[in-house]
Scaffold this motif. Structure first.
Motif, PDB file in Angstrom:
ATOM      1  N   VAL A 122      24.677  87.211  21.327  1.00  0.00           N
ATOM      2  CA  VAL A 122      24.353  85.942  20.672  1.00  0.00           C
ATOM      3  C   VAL A 122      23.799  84.953  21.706  1.00  0.00           C
ATOM      4  O   VAL A 122      24.173  85.003  22.878  1.00  0.00           O
ATOM      5  N   ASP A 123      22.922  84.068  21.258  1.00  0.00           N
ATOM      6  CA  ASP A 123      22.353  83.069  22.169  1.00  0.00           C
ATOM      7  C   ASP A 123      23.222  81.804  22.126  1.00  0.00           C
ATOM      8  O   ASP A 123      22.918  80.845  21.411  1.00  0.00           O
ATOM      9  N   LEU A 124      24.320  81.814  22.884  1.00  0.00           N
ATOM     10  CA  LEU A 124      25.258  80.677  22.846  1.00  0.00           C
ATOM     11  C   LEU A 124      24.589  79.392  23.350  1.00  0.00           C
ATOM     12  O   LEU A 124      24.919  78.293  22.907  1.00  0.00           O
ATOM     13  N   GLY A 125      23.651  79.550  24.269  1.00  0.00           N
ATOM     14  CA  GLY A 125      22.978  78.369  24.824  1.00  0.00           C
ATOM     15  C   GLY A 125      22.170  77.616  23.777  1.00  0.00           C
ATOM     16  O   GLY A 125      21.856  76.422  23.943  1.00  0.00           O
ATOM     17  N   ALA A 126      21.826  78.303  22.663  1.00  0.00           N
ATOM     18  CA  ALA A 126      21.002  77.651  21.637  1.00  0.00           C
ATOM     19  C   ALA A 126      21.843  76.829  20.658  1.00  0.00           C
ATOM     20  O   ALA A 126      21.311  76.180  19.760  1.00  0.00           O
ATOM     21  N   LEU A 127      23.171  76.868  20.836  1.00  0.00           N
ATOM     22  CA  LEU A 127      24.021  76.172  19.858  1.00  0.00           C
ATOM     23  C   LEU A 127      24.079  74.676  20.132  1.00  0.00           C
ATOM     24  O   LEU A 127      24.311  74.253  21.270  1.00  0.00           O
ATOM     25  N   ALA A 128      23.864  73.897  19.087  1.00  0.00           N
ATOM     26  CA  ALA A 128      23.958  72.440  19.225  1.00  0.00           C
ATOM     27  C   ALA A 128      25.411  72.034  18.964  1.00  0.00           C
ATOM     28  O   ALA A 128      26.095  72.626  18.140  1.00  0.00           O
ATOM     29  N   ASP A 129      25.854  70.991  19.655  1.00  0.00           N
ATOM     30  CA  ASP A 129      27.260  70.585  19.611  1.00  0.00           C
ATOM     31  C   ASP A 129      27.489  69.503  18.548  1.00  0.00           C
ATOM     32  O   ASP A 129      26.846  68.454  18.598  1.00  0.00           O
ATOM     33  N   PRO A 130      28.403  69.746  17.590  1.00  0.00           N
ATOM     34  CA  PRO A 130      28.667  68.703  16.586  1.00  0.00           C
ATOM     35  C   PRO A 130      29.413  67.496  17.171  1.00  0.00           C
ATOM     36  O   PRO A 130      29.402  66.412  16.584  1.00  0.00           O
ATOM     37  N   LEU A 131      30.070  67.667  18.333  1.00  0.00           N
ATOM     38  CA  LEU A 131      30.807  66.531  18.907  1.00  0.00           C
ATOM     39  C   LEU A 131      29.832  65.585  19.607  1.00  0.00           C
ATOM     40  O   LEU A 131      29.006  66.037  20.414  1.00  0.00           O
ATOM     41  N   PRO A 132      29.908  64.287  19.346  1.00  0.00           N
ATOM     42  CA  PRO A 132      29.073  63.334  20.094  1.00  0.00           C
ATOM     43  C   PRO A 132      29.360  63.446  21.586  1.00  0.00           C
ATOM     44  O   PRO A 132      30.512  63.652  21.991  1.00  0.00           O
ATOM     45  N   ALA A 133      28.296  63.322  22.396  1.00  0.00           N
ATOM     46  CA  ALA A 133      28.424  63.496  23.860  1.00  0.00           C
ATOM     47  C   ALA A 133      29.483  62.557  24.435  1.00  0.00           C
ATOM     48  O   ALA A 133      30.253  62.938  25.335  1.00  0.00           O
ATOM     49  N   ALA A 134      29.564  61.329  23.910  1.00  0.00           N
ATOM     50  CA  ALA A 134      30.519  60.350  24.457  1.00  0.00           C
ATOM     51  C   ALA A 134      31.956  60.827  24.255  1.00  0.00           C
ATOM     52  O   ALA A 134      32.815  60.663  25.140  1.00  0.00           O
ATOM     53  N   VAL A 135      32.226  61.433  23.092  1.00  0.00           N
ATOM     54  CA  VAL A 135      33.581  61.934  22.808  1.00  0.00           C
ATOM     55  C   VAL A 135      33.903  63.091  23.750  1.00  0.00           C
ATOM     56  O   VAL A 135      34.982  63.153  24.345  1.00  0.00           O
ATOM     57  N   SER A 136      32.957  64.023  23.905  1.00  0.00           N
ATOM     58  CA  SER A 136      33.183  65.174  24.801  1.00  0.00           C
ATOM     59  C   SER A 136      33.447  64.723  26.231  1.00  0.00           C
ATOM     60  O   SER A 136      34.330  65.262  26.909  1.00  0.00           O
ATOM     61  N   ALA A 137      32.685  63.719  26.667  1.00  0.00           N
ATOM     62  CA  ALA A 137      32.866  63.223  28.042  1.00  0.00           C
ATOM     63  C   ALA A 137      34.240  62.558  28.187  1.00  0.00           C
ATOM     64  O   ALA A 137      34.956  62.798  29.168  1.00  0.00           O
ATOM     65  N   ARG A 138      34.610  61.731  27.216  1.00  0.00           N
ATOM     66  CA  ARG A 138      35.903  61.031  27.276  1.00  0.00           C
ATOM     67  C   ARG A 138      37.068  62.021  27.325  1.00  0.00           C
ATOM     68  O   ARG A 138      38.020  61.853  28.076  1.00  0.00           O
ATOM     69  N   GLU A 139      36.983  63.078  26.508  1.00  0.00           N
ATOM     70  CA  GLU A 139      38.080  64.045  26.419  1.00  0.00           C
ATOM     71  C   GLU A 139      37.986  65.152  27.472  1.00  0.00           C
ATOM     72  O   GLU A 139      38.860  66.005  27.541  1.00  0.00           O
ATOM     73  N   LYS A 140      36.869  65.126  28.284  1.00  0.00           N
ATOM     74  CA  LYS A 140      36.627  66.175  29.298  1.00  0.00           C
ATOM     75  C   LYS A 140      36.637  67.576  28.668  1.00  0.00           C
ATOM     76  O   LYS A 140      37.256  68.515  29.188  1.00  0.00           O
ATOM     77  N   PHE A 141      35.955  67.707  27.533  1.00  0.00           N
ATOM     78  CA  PHE A 141      35.918  68.998  26.832  1.00  0.00           C
ATOM     79  C   PHE A 141      34.944  69.963  27.497  1.00  0.00           C
ATOM     80  O   PHE A 141      33.931  69.551  28.074  1.00  0.00           O
ATOM     81  N   LEU A 142      35.238  71.258  27.366  1.00  0.00           N
ATOM     82  CA  LEU A 142      34.307  72.298  27.819  1.00  0.00           C
ATOM     83  C   LEU A 142      33.034  72.234  26.981  1.00  0.00           C
ATOM     84  O   LEU A 142      33.096  71.914  25.790  1.00  0.00           O
ATOM     85  N   PRO A 143      31.871  72.597  27.572  1.00  0.00           N
ATOM     86  CA  PRO A 143      30.663  72.726  26.744  1.00  0.00           C
ATOM     87  C   PRO A 143      30.891  73.828  25.696  1.00  0.00           C
ATOM     88  O   PRO A 143      31.663  74.771  25.926  1.00  0.00           O
ATOM     89  N   MET A 144      30.212  73.712  24.571  1.00  0.00           N
ATOM     90  CA  MET A 144      30.471  74.621  23.459  1.00  0.00           C
ATOM     91  C   MET A 144      30.274  76.106  23.818  1.00  0.00           C
ATOM     92  O   MET A 144      31.135  76.934  23.490  1.00  0.00           O
ATOM     93  N   PRO A 145      29.159  76.502  24.475  1.00  0.00           N
ATOM     94  CA  PRO A 145      28.979  77.933  24.775  1.00  0.00           C
ATOM     95  C   PRO A 145      30.157  78.490  25.582  1.00  0.00           C
ATOM     96  O   PRO A 145      30.679  79.563  25.303  1.00  0.00           O
ATOM     97  N   GLU A 146      30.583  77.711  26.593  1.00  0.00           N
ATOM     98  CA  GLU A 146      31.682  78.168  27.453  1.00  0.00           C
ATOM     99  C   GLU A 146      32.986  78.251  26.656  1.00  0.00           C
ATOM    100  O   GLU A 146      33.797  79.175  26.826  1.00  0.00           O
ATOM    101  N   ALA A 147      33.199  77.289  25.764  1.00  0.00           N
ATOM    102  CA  ALA A 147      34.428  77.286  24.960  1.00  0.00           C
ATOM    103  C   ALA A 147      34.494  78.531  24.078  1.00  0.00           C
ATOM    104  O   ALA A 147      35.558  79.146  23.940  1.00  0.00           O
ATOM    105  N   TYR A 148      33.365  78.936  23.468  1.00  0.00           N
ATOM    106  CA  TYR A 148      33.349  80.152  22.647  1.00  0.00           C
ATOM    107  C   TYR A 148      33.703  81.379  23.500  1.00  0.00           C
ATOM    108  O   TYR A 148      34.451  82.253  23.079  1.00  0.00           O
TER     109      TYR A 148
END
Length: 752
Positions: free
Chosen positions: A194-220
């Motif tokens: 699967v092309d994980l790099g092509a996946l767009a993230d439903p989480l707003p960038a500001a929320v991901s940055a605040r929560e220090k979340f993993l990027p979506m491809p890596e999280a999968y």
């Protein structure tokens, strides 16, 4: 940028054959469906699974060590039986040659013609087993499970043994035909293609940055193929928050849509019906009733529709609060409809509202008071034709200011002159279509007040009723007496069976009345469980369902007519299959204190109000859910007299279903019980109609455990939707909402 990759058919990424197997056994057809099929838990190769925690009657995956392996020929049929005893090493050291089954920490695994098991599962080897746990001859066991040897792992040749031991093994929700490691293999193929790099993230960038979340491809990648426990925890935290945000954004968007609708404002009239009603009230409203009343009055005066949930314990005075709101609407020229789940309850509401209104009811019991009167009409399916026609006419012409009814109010031939307010009693009994049908009877969206006596934990209210504002009445009005609840265990005290009836006689001799509740109507049926209630699940029925006959209304009435302690006592049956005239006659006789003992199913669960009833005996109480037991016992102690509730059970003291009874006996705090109920039942389908345990639609979110996550996501969702109600700037989030809320769930949210 949209996530077209997630919508691709699985065969495009894992091949036709694998895709067909996944569709057949898991019902999943898309890349996104399989990527989001997350592991249920993770096992460490280095640790054995505690066998004491293995659940009965469920598909399990566990790691254990083989203690013994023996094969014998079967006598009754051809072939051999291989018995393997496995251990979690909790039972202590085992003597050589000792078979070990039945010792704590061991499990017997049987294979019919198990040539591979006979050869491979040698003592001392570690393996992962997958199958359904059953009880046989008093001990737990597995029959013909799949197994995977862990000593040498074909996927990780030459890996450092310490690293290998620490590497978590994902365990997926498996089926009898598709093991967890087969699912892992297919997902591993998918992650490579699967092309994980092509996946767009439903989480707003500001929320991901605040929560220090993993990027979506890596999280999968890390949720499905973690190298360390820290990997899957970080990935799970990200997806858990994503799920909470998608759900709360759906609710916030729904709230915004409702608020944008235009309703007719129903402003208070200074010297109208409501003022006259308040003047003649024989008691003072509690502080809670006044506060909620003010809130409702304010919202009814707005141009946007009120959408409010009113929670209150049985007897907390919700009906008075609702009636005052209805009178405000009538004062402003509109009509109010009260929807009740049963005919018994609709008739009771009709009687009690007219009684409460007194001379203000225009077909009044005491004759009307000039202009300040309102006509109250009743509309149910079983009314005589003439009365029904008149009620229909009164609703359509506007003559009836308040119309009370069952779902008969929803049929096509019912129309209203100007429907301004809908009050729904006991929300959990009504389906979406029913509420929509009633909303459709108003020219503009009506105001909505939903009432429930089933206390809902705050997180569930935030999740399930997230589109309704919530008010709680948590104090009981004066005159409500305490109810004491006792578990009557017949297994350990068989002599108590007859004591129950002499205790009932004492209550009746003291001038009071008694309810006896049974789980079913006759000896030939499976029970009279209310729609939407938690019927006992398979776990509750194990080993006791078939062995004993449950108490039925007809059987108990026959028995009590012969019971010496109750000789000469007038008693009567009441259940859902009786003719409506018989039902209302029986209720009237009980209300008038002519019938002293009522043997009933759960039809008396909601709304029945007989002040003189002080004792309730619930037979086979283990067959009812916590909220049902709490509702039922709320029928006693209503007239200032203390109430007693006896929960009678034939189950052994250690049985899991007795935990519910102990919980109900321990507290009368409905909110505490609703938390306990949720723990015992699991969430059920939070967003679907089946709210009775079983599988939760929520993948990673648990409404009791993750209150802080839900609250944080709700805050984020409100800000996002507040700035961008149509989510035009958040297309991926909007798409995720549409994927998450399939049409049934979307409809469920439209509870307005």
């Amino acid at each position: 940028m949209m996530n077209t990759e997630l919508e691709l058919g699985l065969e495009r990424r894992i091949g036709k054959r694998s895709a067909a197997v996944v569709e057949k056994h898991l019902g999943i057809t898309t890349v996104g469906g399989l990527l989001n099929y997350f592991p249920r838990r993770y096992l460490s190769r280095g640790e054995l699974t505690p066998i004491s925690e293995v659940p009965l009657d469920e598909e399990v995956t566990l790691i254990a060590r083989v203690i013994s392996n023996s094969t014998r020929q079967m006598r009754a049929r051809r072939g051999s039986l291989t018995d393997v005893v496995i251990s979690d090493d909790a039972g202590g050291p085992h003597r050589p040659g000792h078979p070990g089954a039945g010792i704590p920490g061991t499990l017997k695994v049987s294979f019919f013609n198990g040539y591979r098991a006979r050869a491979e599962l040698q003592p001392g080897r570690r393996a992962m087993f997958s199958g359904k746990v059953t009880r046989y001859g008093g001990s737990l066991g597995l029959t013909n499970p799949d197994f995977l040897l862990l000593d040498e792992d074909p996927d990780t040749p030459g890996m450092d043994p310490e690293k290998l031991a620490a590497m978590p093994i994902p365990v997926y929700p498996a089926t009898a035909k598709l093991t967890s490691w087969s699912i892992q293999k297919v997902i591993s193929t998918l992650l490579d293609t699967v092309d994980l790099g092509a996946l767009a993230d439903p989480l707003p960038a500001a929320v991901s940055a605040r929560e220090k979340f993993l990027p979506m491809p890596e999280a999968y990648r890390l949720i499905h193929a973690p190298q360390t426990p820290e990997d899957w925890r970080r990935a799970r935290d990200r997806f858990r928050y994503q799920e909470a945000l998608v759900l709360q954004s759906a609710l916030a968007r729904r709230r915004a849509q409702l608020a944008a609708e235009e309703a007719t404002a129903r402003r208070p009239v200074p010297d109208g019906l409501l003022a006259a009603f308040d003047r003649q009230l024989p008691f003072t409203l509690t502080a809670g009733q006044s506060a909620v009343g003010k809130t409702l009055a304010g919202e009814l005066s707005q141009d946007g529709p009120m959408n409010r949930l009113l929670q209150g314990e049985v007897g907390s005075g919700k009906t008075i609060v609702a009636l005052r709101a209805m009178l405000q609407v009538v004062d402003a020229g509109g009509q109010a409809a009260l929807l009740a789940p049963t005919e018994v309850l609709a008739a009771q509401h009709f009687d009690s509202i007219r009684r409460t209104l007194g001379p203000l009811a225009s077909d009044g019991l005491l004759g009307g008071l000039g202009d300040h009167t309102v006509q109250v009409s009743l509309l149910t399916g079983s009314m005589p034709t003439a009365a029904r026609k008149q009620a229909l006419l009164d609703a359509a012409s506007g003559t009836a200011g308040i119309v009370i009814g069952t779902h008969a109010l929803l049929s096509d031939n019912v129309s209203f002159y100007d429907l301004g307010l809908i009050v729904v009693d006991e929300q959990h009994r009504f389906g979406v279509e029913q509420r929509d049908a009633l909303r459709g009877k108003a020219s503009k969206p009506p105001h909505l007040l939903v009432m429930t006596a089933t206390p809902i934990p705050r997180t569930v209210a935030m999740t399930v009723f997230g589109d309704l504002e919530t008010s709680v009445l948590d104090e009981l009005p004066a005159g409500r007496a305490p109810i004491s609840t006792h578990v009557v265990g017949l297994a350990e005290n068989p002599g108590w069976a007859s004591r129950i009836w002499s205790r009932s006689r004492e209550e009746i001799d003291a001038g009071h009345q008694v309810y006896v509740v049974c789980p079913k109507i006759g000896t030939d049926d499976d029970g009279d469980f209310s729609p939407g209630e938690a019927e006992p699940g398979p776990g509750d029925l194990e080993d006791d369902g078939a062995a004993r006959e449950l108490a039925s209304v007809t059987g108990v009435v026959e028995h009590l007519r012969e019971e010496p302690a109750l000789a000469g006592i007038p008693l009567a049956p009441l259940h859902g299959r009786q003719d409506p005239t018989v039902k209302s006659g029986t209720m009237a006789s009980f209300t008038a204190n002519e019938t002293k003992l009522l043997v009933s199913t759960t039809v008396i669960e909601v709304g029945v109000d007989v002040h003189n009833a002080t004792l309730m005996v619930i037979l086979d109480a283990d067959r009812f859910g916590i909220s049902q037991l709490h509702q039922l016992r709320g029928r006693v102690g209503r007239g200032g007299l203390p109430g007693t509730c006896l929960l009678v059970t034939a189950l052994e003291p250690g049985h899991p279903s007795r935990r519910r009874l102990d919980a109900v006996a321990a507290t009368t705090d409905g909110f505490e019980l609703s938390q306990e109920d949720l723990k015992l039942r699991r969430e059920g389908d939070i967003l679907g109609s089946s709210q009775s345990g079983g599988r939760s639609t929520l993948k990673l979110l648990r409404v009791l455990e993750h209150e802080d996550i839900i609250a944080r996501a709700r805050q984020d969702a409100q800000e996002i939707v507040g700035r961008d109600p149509s989510l035009a700037d958040h297309p991926v989030l909007a798409e995720a909402i549409n994927d998450y809320l399939n049409p049934e769930k979307e409809a469920f949210l439209e509870r307005g």
